[in-house]
Design a protein around this motif. Structure first.
Motif, PDB file in Angstrom:
ATOM      1  N   ASP A  55       0.863  -1.172   0.000  1.00 61.01           N
ATOM      2  CA  ASP A  55       0.000   0.000   0.000  1.00 61.01           C
ATOM      3  C   ASP A  55       0.901   1.223   0.000  1.00 61.01           C
ATOM      4  O   ASP A  55       1.642   1.444   0.969  1.00 61.01           O
ATOM      5  CB  ASP A  55      -0.915   0.005   1.224  1.00 61.01           C
ATOM      6  N   ASP A  56       0.875   1.959  -1.083  1.00 57.75           N
ATOM      7  CA  ASP A  56       1.717   3.149  -1.225  1.00 57.75           C
ATOM      8  C   ASP A  56       3.182   2.822  -0.935  1.00 57.75           C
ATOM      9  O   ASP A  56       3.870   3.553  -0.232  1.00 57.75           O
ATOM     10  CB  ASP A  56       1.199   4.266  -0.314  1.00 57.75           C
ATOM     11  N   GLY A  57       3.642   1.652  -1.434  1.00 62.09           N
ATOM     12  CA  GLY A  57       5.039   1.244  -1.303  1.00 62.09           C
ATOM     13  C   GLY A  57       5.381   0.456  -0.053  1.00 62.09           C
ATOM     14  O   GLY A  57       6.464  -0.096   0.049  1.00 62.09           O
ATOM     15  N   GLU A  58       4.470   0.394   0.913  1.00 63.24           N
ATOM     16  CA  GLU A  58       4.730  -0.343   2.158  1.00 63.24           C
ATOM     17  C   GLU A  58       4.120  -1.749   2.064  1.00 63.24           C
ATOM     18  O   GLU A  58       2.939  -1.898   1.741  1.00 63.24           O
ATOM     19  CB  GLU A  58       4.102   0.389   3.354  1.00 63.24           C
ATOM     20  N   THR A  59       4.930  -2.776   2.361  1.00 61.17           N
ATOM     21  CA  THR A  59       4.439  -4.149   2.364  1.00 61.17           C
ATOM     22  C   THR A  59       3.497  -4.315   3.550  1.00 61.17           C
ATOM     23  O   THR A  59       3.901  -4.134   4.695  1.00 61.17           O
ATOM     24  CB  THR A  59       5.603  -5.151   2.444  1.00 61.17           C
ATOM     25  N   ILE A  60       2.235  -4.679   3.256  1.00 61.74           N
ATOM     26  CA  ILE A  60       1.230  -4.766   4.323  1.00 61.74           C
ATOM     27  C   ILE A  60       0.597  -6.160   4.438  1.00 61.74           C
ATOM     28  O   ILE A  60      -0.201  -6.390   5.346  1.00 61.74           O
ATOM     29  CB  ILE A  60       0.139  -3.682   4.161  1.00 61.74           C
ATOM     30  N   ALA A  61       0.965  -7.084   3.537  1.00 64.53           N
ATOM     31  CA  ALA A  61       0.407  -8.432   3.592  1.00 64.53           C
ATOM     32  C   ALA A  61       1.265  -9.369   2.760  1.00 64.53           C
ATOM     33  O   ALA A  61       1.960  -8.919   1.838  1.00 64.53           O
ATOM     34  CB  ALA A  61      -1.023  -8.444   3.068  1.00 64.53           C
ATOM     35  N   SER A  62       1.221 -10.652   3.095  1.00 70.39           N
ATOM     36  CA  SER A  62       1.961 -11.629   2.294  1.00 70.39           C
ATOM     37  C   SER A  62       1.333 -13.004   2.409  1.00 70.39           C
ATOM     38  O   SER A  62       0.616 -13.307   3.363  1.00 70.39           O
ATOM     39  CB  SER A  62       3.426 -11.695   2.732  1.00 70.39           C
ATOM     40  N   VAL A  63       1.647 -13.817   1.403  1.00 73.48           N
ATOM     41  CA  VAL A  63       1.307 -15.236   1.418  1.00 73.48           C
ATOM     42  C   VAL A  63       2.491 -15.966   0.787  1.00 73.48           C
ATOM     43  O   VAL A  63       3.078 -15.490  -0.179  1.00 73.48           O
ATOM     44  CB  VAL A  63      -0.002 -15.548   0.663  1.00 73.48           C
ATOM     45  N   ARG A  64       2.837 -17.093   1.381  1.00 72.58           N
ATOM     46  CA  ARG A  64       3.937 -17.904   0.853  1.00 72.58           C
ATOM     47  C   ARG A  64       3.428 -19.282   0.470  1.00 72.58           C
ATOM     48  O   ARG A  64       2.469 -19.786   1.048  1.00 72.58           O
ATOM     49  CB  ARG A  64       5.065 -18.013   1.879  1.00 72.58           C
ATOM     50  N   MET A  65       4.109 -19.880  -0.511  1.00 73.24           N
ATOM     51  CA  MET A  65       3.790 -21.226  -0.965  1.00 73.24           C
ATOM     52  C   MET A  65       5.070 -22.057  -0.886  1.00 73.24           C
ATOM     53  O   MET A  65       6.118 -21.655  -1.403  1.00 73.24           O
ATOM     54  CB  MET A  65       3.294 -21.193  -2.401  1.00 73.24           C
TER      55      MET A  65
END
Length: 186
Positions: A55-65
């Protein structure tokens, strides 16, 4: 009210610190004791199937596989999936799951498996795995083991141990052979 400028990107090493912070915030120190974490520590996740939301360059969520073998199924273990509290309930987690599952399907995965909350994941296409069918490297609530089957016989083949799968041989086989592209370093 702030307008959100959400962008979904394939994970790379520059996201590692932010992802660790998000997962610590979401799951706390107990996250390392979970059965799924035992699988993840057996080998690396697949960055090409792991995604972040910024969001506006800031990592705010992730998912890994993570590549796994589950019985005779060559699939991927989804998770952790985490969203910063400031961005929860906006559909970001659901979109990350959708993106990751479709990427796994395109890569030829037979199934995407996870340990999670059925009411959240079943509307996203996940189905319950037969009770006790998979043997995890630690305690797991069998009612929370879910799968997106990508072949007709997946439920019958999900029987036995679930463990990390080394995909490096497949990656080497897929690397292009021949001259580098124009302008590429040799």
């Amino acid at each position: 009210m702030k307008k959100h400028d959400l962008v979904y990107l394939t994970e790379d090493a520059s996201h590692d610190t932010a992802i660790e912070t998000i997962n610590e915030e979401a799951f706390g120190p107990g996250r390392f004791a979970r059965a799924a974490a035992r699988i993840r520590e057996q080998g690396p996740h697949d960055r090409s199937l792991s995604f972040i939301c910024a969001d506006d360059g800031e990592t705010i969520a992730s998912v890994r596989m993570t590549p796994v073998t589950a019985g005779s199924v060559s699939g991927h273990l989804l998770g952790p999936l985490a969203v910063r509290p400031s961005h929860k309930n906006k559909g970001i987690g659901r979109e990350l799951v959708r993106i990751a599952v479709e990427a796994a399907r395109r890569k030829g995965s037979e199934a995407v498996i996870l340990v999670g909350d059925p009411p959240y994941y079943q509307p996203l296409g996940f189905e319950k795995v037969r009770y006790g069918a998979l043997d995890f490297p630690g305690p797991v609530d069998p009612a929370r083991v879910l799968v997106v089957p990508m072949a007709a016989d997946i439920h019958a083949r999900l029987e036995g141990v679930i463990a990390w799968r080394d995909d490096s041989a497949a990656l080497v086989a897929c690397e292009p052979v021949g001259r580098p592209a124009e302008g590429a370093a040799a």
